[in-house]
Design a protein around this motif. Structure first.
Motif, short mmCIF file in Angstrom:
data_model
loop_
_atom_site.label_atom_id
_atom_site.label_comp_id
_atom_site.label_asym_id
_atom_site.label_seq_id
_atom_site.Cartn_x
_atom_site.Cartn_y
_atom_site.Cartn_z
N LYS A 112 2.73 12.65 -20.91
CA LYS A 112 1.34 13.09 -21.02
C LYS A 112 0.95 13.92 -19.81
N PRO A 117 3.42 16.59 -26.05
CA PRO A 117 2.86 15.76 -27.12
C PRO A 117 3.59 14.43 -27.25
N THR A 118 2.86 13.34 -27.22
CA THR A 118 3.40 12.00 -27.40
C THR A 118 2.29 11.15 -28.00
N PRO A 119 2.61 10.11 -28.74
CA PRO A 119 1.55 9.32 -29.37
C PRO A 119 0.57 8.72 -28.36
N VAL A 181 2.16 7.32 -35.95
CA VAL A 181 1.99 8.73 -36.32
C VAL A 181 2.50 8.92 -37.75
N GLN A 259 2.94 18.63 -36.40
CA GLN A 259 3.06 18.57 -34.94
C GLN A 259 4.33 17.83 -34.53
N THR A 261 6.32 15.59 -31.91
CA THR A 261 5.88 14.56 -30.98
C THR A 261 7.09 13.89 -30.35
#
Length: 315
Positions: A112, A117-119, A181, A259, A261
């Motif tokens: 982050k 992008p990461t959950p 996700v 997207q 991720t």
């Protein structure tokens, strides 16, 4: 200079043997020892008792696996890797990179922080704190509970309601929770990208009937086929840099909205499933990258020093 490479390996399987073989084919002297066998010894010339190379320091250390143990034992073993780095011996991957990847909360923090992008992720202590997170976030969709320290899909649980949260003692009183996700499936797919020396070496897709698509849980490795190879490569290389790793297995998925991720970055990755569907010899690619790094270092200084690839600046 004939490079001396010390492979730290607590489980000597076919891939580790292949790695040692390729290093030897490329001209290195190779020894494999468990990290537990290397001791601190203030009477030794470098302060470490190394059961290889006649006690001399290696030119590089390559970490394949670290056996589990007590908190004290694991701390000491990681301390040995820190000591090698302090002595100017490059360690692939460094103790710091391993610590960052083993601790999933730090991995997601670094991803982050790098703008990748990461959950959405929450890591808290105590069931009461986890219930507060779940009560706030579950209206937005299910959560995924993962062991803070874990691999290969073990211990992952889908949380749909507060009663799905386990007792504190089942998770060491630490709750690592991510937003689930959504993605197309079944079958479900994600990607594994193997990065080494700042480049993508190989990638595959994994297909499974379960949303947890680890190969050891029954998912099928498949050759990568798609038009998004460059996008996956850039993301995986950036994720590897974000945790400070020299090589890594990066797990990426494409969500239902398109997207990409990053799910995880593995600093001691296995590659049997990946090797079964790619033509490049991954062990040889690692050997080549490490020896090239040492040769490049030799051109600039008498004693190689560790380096890390810089993560891209936030956009």
């Amino acid at each position: 200079m004939i490079p001396r490479i010390l492979i730290v390996n607590d489980r000597s399987g076919p891939r580790s043997k292949s790695l040692a073989s390729w290093l030897r084919k490329r001209g290195a002297i190779v020894r494999s020892v468990p990290l537990a066998a290397i001791g601190f010894d203030t009477q030794a010339p470098a302060g470490l008792a190394i059961p290889a190379f006649g006690g001399a320091l290696p030119h590089a250390v390559l970490v394949r696996s670290i056996e589990g143990g007590s908190f004290e034992a694991v701390t000491r073993r990681l301390g040995v890797l820190h000591a090698f780095a302090k002595l100017g011996v490059p360690v692939w991957n460094s103790a710091q990179a391993i610590e960052r990847c083993v601790d999933k909360s730090m991995t997601t923090f670094l991803l982050k922080n790098a703008g990748l992008p990461t959950p959405k992720t929450f890591a808290v202590e105590g069931l009461a704190a986890a219930q507060m997170v779940a009560e706030r976030e579950l209206p937005n969709g299910p959560l995924v509970l993962k062991p803070l320290f874990g691999a290969q899909g073990r211990g992952i649980k889908l949380i749909r309601e507060l009663s799905d949260l386990p007792a504190s003692e089942e998770v060491g009183d630490v709750f690592y929770l991510q937003h689930y996700v959504p993605r197309p499936g079944p079958p479900f797919r994600d990607f594994r990208v193997f990065v080494c020396g700042g480049e993508s070496v190989a990638m595959m897709s994994r297909r499974g009937g379960d949303w947890i698509t680890n190969v050891n849980r029954g998912a099928t490795p498949e050759p990568f086929a798609g038009s998004d190879e460059a996008e996956l490569t850039d993301l995986a290389v950036a994720a590897t840099a974000a945790v400070g790793a020299d090589f890594a297995g990066v797990d990426v998925m494409r969500a239902a909205d398109g997207q990409l991720t990053v799910l995880e970055v593995n600093s001691m990755p296995a590659w049997s499933g990946l090797q079964s569907v790619v033509s490049v010899d991954i062990a040889d690619a690692i050997a080549a990258a490490l020896l090239k790094f040492l040769a490049d270092c030799a051109e600039h200084m008498a004693t190689p020093r560790p380096y890390r690839f810089a993560a891209p600046a936030n956009s």
